[in-house]
Design a protein around this motif. Structure first.
Motif, PDB file in Angstrom:
ATOM      1  N   PHE A   1      86.598 -17.970   0.539  1.00 33.05           N
ATOM      2  CA  PHE A   1      86.179 -19.133   1.322  1.00 33.05           C
ATOM      3  C   PHE A   1      84.673 -18.995   1.525  1.00 33.05           C
ATOM      4  O   PHE A   1      84.219 -18.215   2.344  1.00 33.05           O
ATOM      5  CB  PHE A   1      86.924 -19.171   2.657  1.00 33.05           C
ATOM      6  CG  PHE A   1      86.594 -20.364   3.536  1.00 33.05           C
ATOM      7  CD1 PHE A   1      85.986 -21.501   3.016  1.00 33.05           C
ATOM      8  CD2 PHE A   1      86.906 -20.349   4.884  1.00 33.05           C
ATOM      9  CE1 PHE A   1      85.691 -22.594   3.823  1.00 33.05           C
ATOM     10  CE2 PHE A   1      86.628 -21.441   5.698  1.00 33.05           C
ATOM     11  CZ  PHE A   1      86.015 -22.558   5.164  1.00 33.05           C
ATOM     12  N   GLY A   2      83.915 -19.711   0.718  1.00 33.55           N
ATOM     13  CA  GLY A   2      82.474 -19.565   0.791  1.00 33.55           C
ATOM     14  C   GLY A   2      81.745 -20.670   0.053  1.00 33.55           C
ATOM     15  O   GLY A   2      82.351 -21.585  -0.513  1.00 33.55           O
ATOM     16  N   PRO A   3      80.411 -20.593   0.038  1.00 35.55           N
ATOM     17  CA  PRO A   3      79.613 -21.645  -0.584  1.00 35.55           C
ATOM     18  C   PRO A   3      79.662 -21.594  -2.106  1.00 35.55           C
ATOM     19  O   PRO A   3      79.732 -20.515  -2.702  1.00 35.55           O
ATOM     20  CB  PRO A   3      78.200 -21.348  -0.074  1.00 35.55           C
ATOM     21  CG  PRO A   3      78.199 -19.875   0.211  1.00 35.55           C
ATOM     22  CD  PRO A   3      79.592 -19.547   0.658  1.00 35.55           C
ATOM     23  N   THR A   4      79.657 -22.751  -2.725  1.00 33.03           N
ATOM     24  CA  THR A   4      79.587 -22.897  -4.177  1.00 33.03           C
ATOM     25  C   THR A   4      78.571 -23.977  -4.503  1.00 33.03           C
ATOM     26  O   THR A   4      78.209 -24.786  -3.643  1.00 33.03           O
ATOM     27  CB  THR A   4      80.957 -23.257  -4.784  1.00 33.03           C
ATOM     28  OG1 THR A   4      81.492 -24.395  -4.094  1.00 33.03           O
ATOM     29  CG2 THR A   4      81.942 -22.114  -4.657  1.00 33.03           C
ATOM     30  N   PHE A   5      78.127 -23.997  -5.761  1.00 35.23           N
ATOM     31  CA  PHE A   5      76.983 -24.823  -6.125  1.00 35.23           C
ATOM     32  C   PHE A   5      77.232 -25.526  -7.452  1.00 35.23           C
ATOM     33  O   PHE A   5      77.712 -24.909  -8.402  1.00 35.23           O
ATOM     34  CB  PHE A   5      75.727 -23.948  -6.243  1.00 35.23           C
ATOM     35  CG  PHE A   5      75.488 -23.088  -5.016  1.00 35.23           C
ATOM     36  CD1 PHE A   5      74.678 -23.527  -3.996  1.00 35.23           C
ATOM     37  CD2 PHE A   5      76.102 -21.846  -4.901  1.00 35.23           C
ATOM     38  CE1 PHE A   5      74.470 -22.747  -2.861  1.00 35.23           C
ATOM     39  CE2 PHE A   5      75.903 -21.051  -3.773  1.00 35.23           C
ATOM     40  CZ  PHE A   5      75.088 -21.508  -2.758  1.00 35.23           C
ATOM     41  N   ARG A   6      76.929 -26.814  -7.513  1.00 32.14           N
ATOM     42  CA  ARG A   6      77.062 -27.584  -8.751  1.00 32.14           C
ATOM     43  C   ARG A   6      75.781 -28.379  -8.975  1.00 32.14           C
ATOM     44  O   ARG A   6      75.359 -29.155  -8.112  1.00 32.14           O
ATOM     45  CB  ARG A   6      78.251 -28.550  -8.673  1.00 32.14           C
ATOM     46  CG  ARG A   6      79.597 -27.896  -8.367  1.00 32.14           C
ATOM     47  CD  ARG A   6      80.214 -27.226  -9.574  1.00 32.14           C
ATOM     48  NE  ARG A   6      81.376 -26.424  -9.205  1.00 32.14           N
ATOM     49  CZ  ARG A   6      82.629 -26.879  -9.209  1.00 32.14           C
ATOM     50  NH1 ARG A   6      82.874 -28.132  -9.540  1.00 32.14           N
ATOM     51  NH2 ARG A   6      83.624 -26.081  -8.878  1.00 32.14           N
ATOM     52  N   ALA A   7      75.184 -28.205 -10.138  1.00 27.74           N
ATOM     53  CA  ALA A   7      73.944 -28.919 -10.466  1.00 27.74           C
ATOM     54  C   ALA A   7      74.258 -30.237 -11.164  1.00 27.74           C
ATOM     55  O   ALA A   7      73.721 -30.546 -12.222  1.00 27.74           O
ATOM     56  CB  ALA A   7      73.052 -28.040 -11.344  1.00 27.74           C
TER      57      ALA A   7
END
Length: 465
Positions: free
Chosen positions: A225-231
């Motif tokens: 359960f944590g931050p994720t990133f999509r460009a």
């Protein structure tokens, strides 16, 4: 005694005529000839406290000029007012200004657009809407951990910096210590990542799934359960460049077991919210999304519907022939859009629905190939109002089949040898899913824009604050 407004809500009768100290921020200040009313909020609850001050107070002139937004510390006696709109108030004996606020304070007591409030995201949480949204976010985050911990799942912190692309999409943010004006190149005129900090190309993670799988094959049941990133250069209401994901992975679990966990989890979180966040949900029901509570209560009453992707497309085709208007009608084997999700959840099934067995061409490489060799054991959970809330699958546990699938997609095994090893050394049937935390908050609150459930949203061309 020092007290919060939330404590006052339950103790005001016992505290009648007793002196308390309450700190908070001024929402309004209405002064009349011989007395005035401060409303203050300390963030512990949606409700404000009314503070009454009178002309006989030595600092009456100072009090009547306290401005909206100022931080104050109030000493006063609790007065029970059963005949008034508010059940209690404070009769001030002393009001100290802890931090003044100028006339141009942006959050004045009037209606502001959400677009404007995004421009002052550092202050918008002082409004009722965002105060409620982010209290829901806080409490539901706790409930997610509570759900998994009660079932003996192990919480795994997966890397935020990674050298692999878990989704196979390639839309990732690069991580580098290079001076971008002096990037080193090798003899082939390619960027020489051997000279970078990690000695290889690295990115911000789009998922923690792959690493979580390795822990599931030791602990059986884990979650991240944590931050994720999509460009992704996407400017829709439901996409952000930085968001949080809940990703459980379960060993000895097939697709049916995966769906069971999804359904149990969502029902648990809805039930928790209805019990622990009732004032906030009533606020959203009244001012944001009428019928919200009825919608949430309805999903607790019956099992979620299930349909294969093929049959979902068939339903959409039949509905189109019978007069339902769609902007696009997907062909068999294609993805379905928001309008189709809306039709399935709000018109046909009138509730959440699992869509299973998706065409392998539109799903990720790690998903279990079905016996038909055309579909994979994948599932999307669609819910009314929000569309896709969860996406998951049974993972391919067969080493040879996984290698073949990677070759079909022109994926290199380099860098993923460790992931393939999981299929060689005690691999077993295992499954998992991902739930976007912000989409969950949107579903629970009825707030339709992801930018309004993120404290400081990161979207294309926007990284303020």
């Amino acid at each position: 005694m020092k007290i919060t407004n939330k404590e006052l809500q339950t103790k005001y009768v016992k505290l009648e005529n007793k002196q308390v100290v309450l700190s908070g921020w001024v929402r309004t200040n209405r002064d009349q000839k011989s007395f005035g009313f401060l409303t203050i909020n300390d963030g512990s609850t949606l409700d404000n406290v009314q503070v009454v001050y009178a002309e006989e107070d030595s600092d009456f002139e100072t009090l009547r000029h306290i401005r909206v937004g100022a931080a104050v510390v109030v000493e006063g006696n609790v007065v029970v007012t059963p005949l008034n709109a508010q059940k209690y108030e404070l009769r001030a004996t002393n009001v100290a200004i802890a931090g003044d606020s100028p006339e141009n304070y942006p959050i004045q007591p009037k209606r502001h657009t959400r677009e404007f409030l995004r421009e002052v995201a550092h202050l918008r949480v002082r409004t009722n809407l965002f105060n409620a949204v982010f209290r829901v976010r806080s409490k539901v985050a706790y409930a997610i951990h509570k759900f998994f911990q009660e079932q003996n799942f192990v919480y795994v912190h997966t890397p935020i910096i990674t050298s692999n692309d878990g989704e196979g999409a390639g839309q990732m943010f690069n991580v580098t210590t290079f001076d971008l004006d002096k990037i080193p190149y090798n003899d082939s005129k390619e960027v020489d990542y051997s000279k970078d900090f990690f000695g290889k190309r690295t990115n911000l993670a789009v998922t923690g799934q792959l690493e979580a799988e390795s822990y599931a094959l030791a602990f059986s049941n884990v979650y991240t359960f944590g931050p994720t990133f999509r460009a992704e250069n996407s400017n829709t209401l439901t996409h952000a460049s930085e968001f949080w994901m809940i990703e459980p992975e379960m060993a000895f679990c097939d697709l049916k077991g995966d769906m069971k966990i999804m359904e149990n989890m969502l029902k648990y979180l809805v039930k928790y919210s209805l019990k622990e966040l009732r004032p906030e949900l009533e606020f959203f029901d009244k001012f944001v999304s009428p019928g919200l509570i009825t919608k949430l209560e309805a999903i607790l009453k019956k099992p979620f519907a299930r349909i294969t992707h093929y049959n979902a497309i068939k339903l959409i085709h039949e509905a189109s022939k019978n007069g339902v208007k769609f902007e696009n009608v997907p062909a068999y084997g294609e993805d379905i859009g928001k309008e189709h999700e809306k039709f399935l959840t709000e018109k046909h099934f009138n509730g959440p629905v699992f869509v299973t067995n998706w065409p392998k061409e539109i799903k990720a490489f790690y998903m279990k190939l079905n016996k038909d060799n055309r579909t994979v054991a994948a599932v999307d959970l669609l819910v009314p109002g929000s569309g896709e809330l969860c996406g998951g699958s049974q993972r391919e546990e067969d080493y040879d089949k996984l290698v073949v699938r990677m070759k079909e997609l022109n994926m290199s095994e380099k860098g993923l040898e460790w992931y393939l090893d999981l299929r060689k050394y005690g691999g077993c049937v295992h499954s998992g899913f991902g739930m976007g935390f912000e989409r969950l908050i949107m579903y629970l609150t009825g707030v339709e824009n992801i930018r309004d459930v993120l404290p400081f949203p990161r979207t294309p061309k926007n990284a303020e604050f």
